[in-house]
Motif scaffolding. Structure first.
Motif, short mmCIF file in Angstrom:
data_model
loop_
_atom_site.label_atom_id
_atom_site.label_comp_id
_atom_site.label_asym_id
_atom_site.label_seq_id
_atom_site.Cartn_x
_atom_site.Cartn_y
_atom_site.Cartn_z
N ILE A 1 -6.52 -5.70 7.99
CA ILE A 1 -5.08 -5.95 7.83
C ILE A 1 -4.38 -4.61 7.62
O ILE A 1 -4.76 -3.83 6.74
N PHE A 2 -3.39 -4.34 8.45
CA PHE A 2 -2.70 -3.05 8.40
C PHE A 2 -1.36 -3.22 7.70
O PHE A 2 -0.41 -3.79 8.24
N THR A 3 -1.31 -2.75 6.47
CA THR A 3 -0.07 -2.82 5.70
C THR A 3 0.12 -1.50 4.96
O THR A 3 -0.81 -0.70 4.84
N VAL A 4 1.33 -1.29 4.46
CA VAL A 4 1.60 -0.15 3.59
C VAL A 4 2.07 -0.68 2.25
O VAL A 4 2.88 -1.60 2.19
N ASN A 5 1.55 -0.13 1.20
CA ASN A 5 1.93 -0.55 -0.15
C ASN A 5 2.06 0.71 -1.01
O ASN A 5 1.14 1.10 -1.71
N TYR A 6 3.23 1.35 -0.89
CA TYR A 6 3.43 2.64 -1.52
C TYR A 6 4.07 2.50 -2.91
O TYR A 6 4.83 1.55 -3.16
N PRO A 7 3.83 3.47 -3.78
CA PRO A 7 4.52 3.48 -5.08
C PRO A 7 5.98 3.86 -4.90
O PRO A 7 6.37 4.42 -3.87
#
Length: 516
Positions: free
Chosen positions: A70-76
């Protein structure tokens, strides 16, 4: 349990999972019933033999479930993080911004041009009316030169950083997963704007800033240390780290650096023409058949020859592509090429250029603008030869080699139009003569290439930056200024979307070290 193997199949079956499982079963000598799933790792077209085939490296799952990645971004959120100024929103600048966020730094991206949506109007004016907006064009604006000139992701820069990291980031923002497996991955100009927009939203949602229609006019330096930048609005933005990722056509940036006594250097580059064939000619030559058919993509080529101690080579080949006007100032002709994602245009084009070294151009090698001024002269000569409104000088291929003015020009993809001209009147003699010698040789290497059905359009002159902004190999900082990170294609450290993106990532990582 998993195993990896190579399988080979004819076009038309390369997407048939049942066929691929059967081939994997035979290759690994395992029962077909034991194969529960199959994942393609790499895919390429092999046209070396009489029959064109797909070659695939696959991972075979045996009595085991396959869990798709699964390609996602979860940045602070970095709204209150230490700021890093990034000048330029091309691939180097955008990937530097994303890497800053991952490292807990706040990117402030300053882009002289417009966002991808607003750029479209200016590109329409270039193509239809020959009008160039010097701040918004094929080179300047969100996403940089790559956004509206193709999105080819093929690179040889595998030692500079993690290519897969860059490709996965594109997928996470909307690119097709095929780019992770294809030998020559390509997004397409029609799809890149949405992907670039999604990247912008990622930066903003994480607390970063992006300023459009804003030009950096001065670097703020105090006792050899960067302190920020001054913009065209008069605003001063403060930071102890500035990543300069302005692209190969931001000539005013080089002038700004020189005016501030910041070291820049003349750099070799390559110059020539863009050559366009009917795509069917390239397909016949590369696939060894009269008709490519629906199961194969438009074919590409790569050609190189040494002529009189200089490399003559094809560059930025665009199957099913279009020749685009990429001038950044009035009174010059610059051409480039791009392809839509389906590569369904009836033409194939490629830059065909000659390597230029410092000694080839008259003048003092210590003059940092020596090669840039030479580049300008050729582009201006092309504009004059075309007669204005970005009409480009053109010549049929055989006519060019035989020093003969073309009585007419073939239908081609360059929208502002072409004018029959003897290109020897535009190109310096030593470039002209090397091209004349190389093209018949290319014709011997690839059947059908050397033909009067092909057109040469001038000039292809922005292959790379004619100026280099030096930096330390270890720290990536300018040798005179702590905290200044020359980055990407414009500084002389990249040659395409992927290598520029990797360089942006590397510069952001280097910036963290001085800010920690």
């Amino acid at each position: 349990m998993t195993k990896e193997t190579e399988i080979v199949c004819p076009p038309g079956q390369h997407e048939d999972e049942a066929v691929l499982k059967q081939l994997a079963s035979s290759a690994l000598k395992i029962p077909l019933k034991n194969i529960t799933a199959l994942k393609i790792l790499k895919r390429s077209i092999d046209a070396r033999g009489r029959r064109v085939v797909y070659r695939m490296q696959v991972r075979v799952f045996m009595q085991e479930a396959y869990q798709p990645e699964i390609f996602t971004v979860n940045y602070p959120n970095v709204q209150f993080g230490r700021p890093v100024i990034i000048v330029g929103a091309g691939p180097a600048g955008l990937f530097a911004a994303l890497q800053c966020i991952e490292l807990g730094l706040k990117p402030i991206v300053i882009e002289r041009g417009k966002d991808v949506k607003q750029r479209r109007r200016d590109l329409a004016n270039i193509n239809k009316q020959g009008l160039v907006n010097p701040e918004s064009n094929y080179c300047f604006g969100e996403g940089g030169a790559g956004t509206y000139s193709d999105g080819k992701l093929y690179t040889r820069s595998t030692k500079r950083g993690d290519v897969n990291q860059v490709l996965k980031m594109f997928v996470a923002h909307g690119a097709a997963e095929d780019i992770l497996i294809d030998a020559r991955p390509h997004i397409g100009t029609n799809k890149l704007p949405q992907i670039i927009t999604a990247m912008r939203e990622t930066v903003l949602n994480a607390g970063g800033e992006i300023l459009f229609d804003t030009k950096v006019t001065q670097l703020l330096v105090d006792f050899g240390k960067i302190k920020g930048v001054k913009t065209s609005t008069g605003e001063k933005i403060v930071s102890d780290a500035v990543i300069l990722a302005t692209g190969h056509s931001a000539r005013d940036v080089f002038e700004m650096l020189h005016s501030q006594n910041i070291l820049i250097e003349a750099k070799p580059f390559a110059l020539g023409v863009r050559i366009e064939h009917p795509q069917e000619i390239i397909d016949r030559a590369q696939y060894h058949c009269e008709y490519r058919g629906p199961d194969l993509p438009p074919s590409y080529y790569s050609l190189v020859e040494q002529v009189d101690d200089r490399g003559v080579f094809s560059f930025c080949m665009c199957p099913g592509g279009i020749i685009a006007p990429c001038s950044t100032e009035a009174g010059e002709i610059v051409v480039n090429g791009w392809s839509p994602s389906k590569r369904n245009n009836p033409f194939a084009n490629s830059g065909t250029v000659v390597q230029i070294n410092l000694e080839d151009v008259a003048g003092d090698d210590s003059d940092p603008f020596k090669m840039l001024n030479f580049q300008k002269q050729v582009e201006q000569a092309a504009f004059i030869a075309g007669g204005g409104n970005l009409v480009a000088p053109g010549q049929r291929m055989v006519d060019f080699v035989q020093n003969r003015l073309s009585t007419d020009l073939p239908v081609n993809s360059y929208l502002p139009g072409t004018k029959s001209v003897e290109l020897k009147e535009v190109l310096p003699n030593w470039i002209n003569e090397r091209l004349r010698k190389a093209l018949p040789v290319f014709g011997k290497k690839m059947k059908g290439y050397y033909t009067n059905e092909a057109i040469l359009v001038g000039v292809e002159s922005r292959t790379s930056s004619p100026v280099k902004i030096p930096r330390d190999k270890e720290t990536l900082q300018h040798p005179q200024i702590t905290g200044l990170f020359p980055c990407g294609e414009g500084a002389g450290y990249a040659g395409g979307i992927i290598s520029a993106a990797i360089d942006g990532i590397n510069c952001a990582t280097a910036a963290l070290k001085i800010l920690s």
